[in-house]
Design an enzyme around this catalytic site. Structure first.
Site, PDB file in Angstrom:
ATOM      1  N   CYS A 110       0.842  -1.204   0.000  1.00 51.25           N
ATOM      2  CA  CYS A 110       0.000   0.000   0.000  1.00 51.25           C
ATOM      3  C   CYS A 110       0.876   1.253   0.000  1.00 51.25           C
ATOM      4  CB  CYS A 110      -0.922  -0.033   1.218  1.00 51.25           C
ATOM      5  SG  CYS A 110      -2.126   1.297   1.264  1.00 51.25           S
ATOM      6  N   CYS A 111       1.883   1.280   0.901  1.00 48.13           N
ATOM      7  CA  CYS A 111       2.806   2.427   0.935  1.00 48.13           C
ATOM      8  C   CYS A 111       3.550   2.556  -0.396  1.00 48.13           C
ATOM      9  CB  CYS A 111       3.812   2.284   2.078  1.00 48.13           C
ATOM     10  SG  CYS A 111       3.197   2.804   3.698  1.00 48.13           S
TER      11      CYS A 111
ATOM     12  N   CYS B 104      -1.299   8.463   7.358  1.00 49.01           N
ATOM     13  CA  CYS B 104      -2.627   8.149   6.826  1.00 49.01           C
ATOM     14  C   CYS B 104      -3.558   7.741   7.976  1.00 49.01           C
ATOM     15  CB  CYS B 104      -2.529   6.995   5.846  1.00 49.01           C
ATOM     16  SG  CYS B 104      -1.613   7.371   4.356  1.00 49.01           S
TER      17      CYS B 104
ATOM     18  N   CYS C 236      -3.706   4.143   9.426  1.00 54.23           N
ATOM     19  CA  CYS C 236      -2.455   3.649  10.023  1.00 54.23           C
ATOM     20  C   CYS C 236      -1.945   4.559  11.130  1.00 54.23           C
ATOM     21  CB  CYS C 236      -1.389   3.515   8.937  1.00 54.23           C
ATOM     22  SG  CYS C 236      -1.860   2.357   7.650  1.00 54.23           S
TER      23      CYS C 236
ATOM     24  N   CYS D 228       7.603   4.255   6.159  1.00 60.92           N
ATOM     25  CA  CYS D 228       6.759   4.002   4.984  1.00 60.92           C
ATOM     26  C   CYS D 228       7.570   3.675   3.737  1.00 60.92           C
ATOM     27  CB  CYS D 228       5.885   5.226   4.715  1.00 60.92           C
ATOM     28  SG  CYS D 228       6.841   6.737   4.577  1.00 60.92           S
TER      29      CYS D 228
END
Ligand code: SF4
Length: 225
Positions: free
Chosen positions: A113-114, A195, A198, A221
């Protein structure tokens, strides 16, 4: 870095000036970046605070301000970005995730995702620039305790960390002294903001970054590793 001549020039700049930059103030470090890189300098911002926007306004008036809009920021973070855009007009660029980024990938694979929402967009963002400015501080985490003021990143670009020697108190004092835009969540138990999915609230006295990726084996990240 595509052009070997540019990469060589940047490396020479780093070797010649890196040690002496350690002794300069944050404003002087950014000014050095503007003097040597001109419009080829980008200033990255997470919007947790707006110290770099203020320093750039004073010392690097031609540098772009860059915000990685992951699509998962708190609404308050987007409001800070909007306020930055208003206070420092025509400077802020918002970089979007990769086309086709997988929704809610953080639920199953935070690293991927990162990669889609931070790492690739940063790499894409950097393409037109020869150098970039970050808000990294040595006190942020043990992994950052040796952060230099100037380094050459993996792509051969100059990476300036003008706040490397700052403490959290230094940041708070600069914000107060200069009446900067304040991210409201930093006053509501979120000392380190990423985010929304998170980032958790942190108990008073706990490690400020312990709310990031809480419960996961992840502390960075990938933007700075
Ligand atoms: Fe995804 Fe979380 Fe990384 Fe944001 S911090 S890009 S939501 S894994």
């Amino acid at each position: 870095m595509q052009d070997p001549a540019v990469a060589r020039r940047l490396l020479e700049l780093a070797l010649d000036h890196g040690p002496s930059l350690e002794k300069l103030s944050a404003g002087e470090i950014i000014e050095w970046g503007a003097e040597h890189l001109g419009t080829n300098l980008a200033v990255t911002m997470s919007m947790q605070d707006t110290v770099l926007a203020e320093l750039a306004a004073r010392h690097a008036p031609d540098a772009d301000l860059i915000f990685l809009d992951t699509g998962y920021h708190f609404p308050e973070t987007i409001e800070v970005a909007d306020a930055v855009d208003k206070r420092y007009p025509n400077r802020l660029l918002r970089i979007q995730p990769v086309a086709g980024a997988v929704p809610e990938l953080y639920k199953t694979d935070m690293t991927a995702c990162c990669a889609q929402r931070k790492v690739e967009p940063l790499a894409r963002m950097k393409l037109p620039y020869e150098g970039w400015v970050t808000g990294l501080k040595r006190v942020d985490a043990p992994t950052r305790k040796n952060t230099p003021v100037l380094e050459i990143d993996k792509t051969g670009r100059i990476k300036l960390n003008p706040l490397a020697a700052w403490t959290d108190d230094d940041v708070d004092r600069f914000i107060e002294d200069n009446d900067l835009i304040i991210h409201p969540l930093t006053k509501a138990g979120f000392p380190s903001i990423g985010c929304a999915p998170c980032t958790n609230r942190v108990a008073p006295g706990a490690d400020p970054r312990s709310g990031r990726w809480a419960g996961a084996d992840k502390t960075e990240c990938g933007l700075h590793t």
